[in-house]
Design an enzyme around this catalytic site. Sequence first.
Site, PDB file in Angstrom:
ATOM      1  CE  LYS A 141      49.790  13.759   6.387  1.00 37.26           C
ATOM      2  NZ  LYS A 141      48.621  13.868   7.243  1.00 37.26           N
TER       3      LYS A 141
ATOM      4  CE  LYS B 282      43.983   7.368   8.489  1.00 36.42           C
ATOM      5  NZ  LYS B 282      44.128   8.816   8.177  1.00 36.42           N
TER       6      LYS B 282
END
Length: 291
Positions: free
Chosen positions: A170, A238
């Site tokens: 990811k 983030k």
Amino acid sequence: MKIGFIGTGIMGTGIINNLLKKGEDVTVFNRTKAHAAAVLANGAKWAASAKAVAEATDITFSMAGFPADVEAIYFSPEGILAGTHPGQVVVDMTTSTPALAARIANEAAKQQVVALDAPVSGGDIGAKNGTLTVMVGGDRAAFATLQPILAKVATSITYFGEAGKGQHAKMANQIMIAGTMTGLTEMLVYAQAAGLDLAAVLKTVGGGSGDNWSLENYGPRILAGDYTPGFFVKHFVKDLGIALTEADALGIELPATREANRLYQALIAAGQGDLGTQSLITTYASWHNLA
């Protein structure tokens, strides 16, 4: 099998609704029950805590915003691992850290439970349409068991290896998106300054080698002045922070990703963290919204 799902945000709601449409029995929990209203109206069952969801289900999914949220969901007294039973599979779909994914897997194994990390890509559109991309780390046998369920919400499902590898995959995905989002933004800023028809630019670039997901899905939103979140700025910052931390640990430098992070940090500093990632264009002084 009975399915549990903790987290009914933009992404979680789309995933849950697709599971319900495909006939699955889904029990849900969210910190704010009102945010689960849409899935409850579609047939999901409510549980009073993450622990209660785990107790009532065979496979328990989670999707939260930040690693700290994931820790609370799994390790608090009312968390998932307080309610699991031997043979259960727990799956975190949050984009989080590889280290936390490994920690969850290790703690789950002590309870004869298998934990997988399975972050997704595809945004709100992919979640709504059941066309997500899923990147999985953890036990391969559990992954094989899970595939038929994931196929109800995703069109691309790939196993990458041990716990944490899904999260690493990811991060690779987010590094690519950082480039496509800055490319889309600066393409439009340049085209507007040059006096070009922006809709025609999107169509032309989208028909050639410059085509990409960000252009197709966020370009039209930008031209419409729509900065509602398909993916929150605060969550992207983030993610980029995790990617850069992992890059440091791997001993590699990612200057373009670091610059994208700096640009998105400016949106956070301006109090725009709850807008969609396409709002990056509003930080360019030369941009004039034509909506």
